[in-house]
Design an enzyme around this catalytic site. Sequence first.
Site, PDB file in Angstrom:
ATOM      1  CG  HIS A 136     -26.205  65.024-119.087  1.00  0.00           C
ATOM      2  ND1 HIS A 136     -25.190  65.185-119.629  1.00  0.00           N
ATOM      3  CD2 HIS A 136     -26.188  63.314-118.889  1.00  0.00           C
ATOM      4  CE1 HIS A 136     -24.584  64.304-120.409  1.00  0.00           C
ATOM      5  NE2 HIS A 136     -25.114  63.059-119.554  1.00  0.00           N
ATOM      6  CD  GLU A 137     -28.286  60.367-117.457  1.00  0.00           C
ATOM      7  OE1 GLU A 137     -29.056  59.958-118.331  1.00  0.00           O
ATOM      8  OE2 GLU A 137     -27.743  60.677-117.165  1.00  0.00           O
ATOM      9  CG  HIS A 140     -28.018  60.568-123.045  1.00  0.00           C
ATOM     10  ND1 HIS A 140     -27.253  60.733-123.505  1.00  0.00           N
ATOM     11  CD2 HIS A 140     -27.762  60.423-121.735  1.00  0.00           C
ATOM     12  CE1 HIS A 140     -25.756  60.780-123.110  1.00  0.00           C
ATOM     13  NE2 HIS A 140     -26.167  60.694-121.442  1.00  0.00           N
ATOM     14  CD  GLU A 196     -22.122  60.198-121.490  1.00  0.00           C
ATOM     15  OE1 GLU A 196     -23.065  61.723-120.866  1.00  0.00           O
ATOM     16  OE2 GLU A 196     -22.896  59.225-121.300  1.00  0.00           O
TER      17      GLU A 196
END
Length: 268
Positions: A136-137, A140, A196
């Site tokens: 997820h990070e 980004h 997100e």
Amino acid sequence: MKILKTSAFVIATLGITACVTNPITGRSSIQIANNSEIATAAASEYKTTLSKAKVVTGTADANRIKNVGARIKNAAYAYYKQIGRESALTGYNWEFNLIQDSQLNAWCMPGGKVAFYTGIMPVCKDDNGVAVVMGHEVSHALAGHGNERISQAMLAQYGGSLLGGTMSNSQWAGVFEKVYPIGAQVGLLAYGRKQESEADEMGLQLMAMAGYDPRTATAFWQRMEASSTGSRQPEFLSTHPNPQNRIADLNADMPKALEYYKAAGGKL
């Protein structure tokens, strides 16, 4: 009205030359900032953050962060090379660190600067849980969400002056500090819901490409939601999608992720 027309013209014109499409999700965004400048500024901020924090080294959790991070990074490089977009990852200088802090948080700055806080490790539980957060990070960063937010700030502040012109060092510093406020938690960039959700989708695919079971993602986010105390959410979740929507979206993205997982040697 003239201002509105000018802003619309700027956005439309810049969109022709600075519209970036995510190869995994297909989402397009305006990214007009200089990635090299962003990475340099992020690296400096990351170094400052680590210098003021207690960085954990040599423990099982610290090694887990580095190992999972390396696998997801390598999977991303392999995928981008396969589709002929490896140049998009030029300038990344990856670091994966664990910081002693009770917050349930993790982040990845532009250029691949990753930090996990010890507070989130019990929620992660194992390699798969770390891979959910790491994917997820890292997404980004790979999706250019920092550039997208900085670009939005640049357009809002300078508008038409960006056409055919350049920003001074002080102007650039002002925009960067607006998005990454000095003195604030460096990783707590308030991404929008769409960003997100995109990080969820892209992260699911990346963890699967790296050989981690994507089916564990729903259980992790349920544990994360359960970690909320009363009406107060962990900062990590403050701008994230509604929990029910998140699970539904992850399930919708799961068939594609399972294909990547199987290709990576995972057992279905």
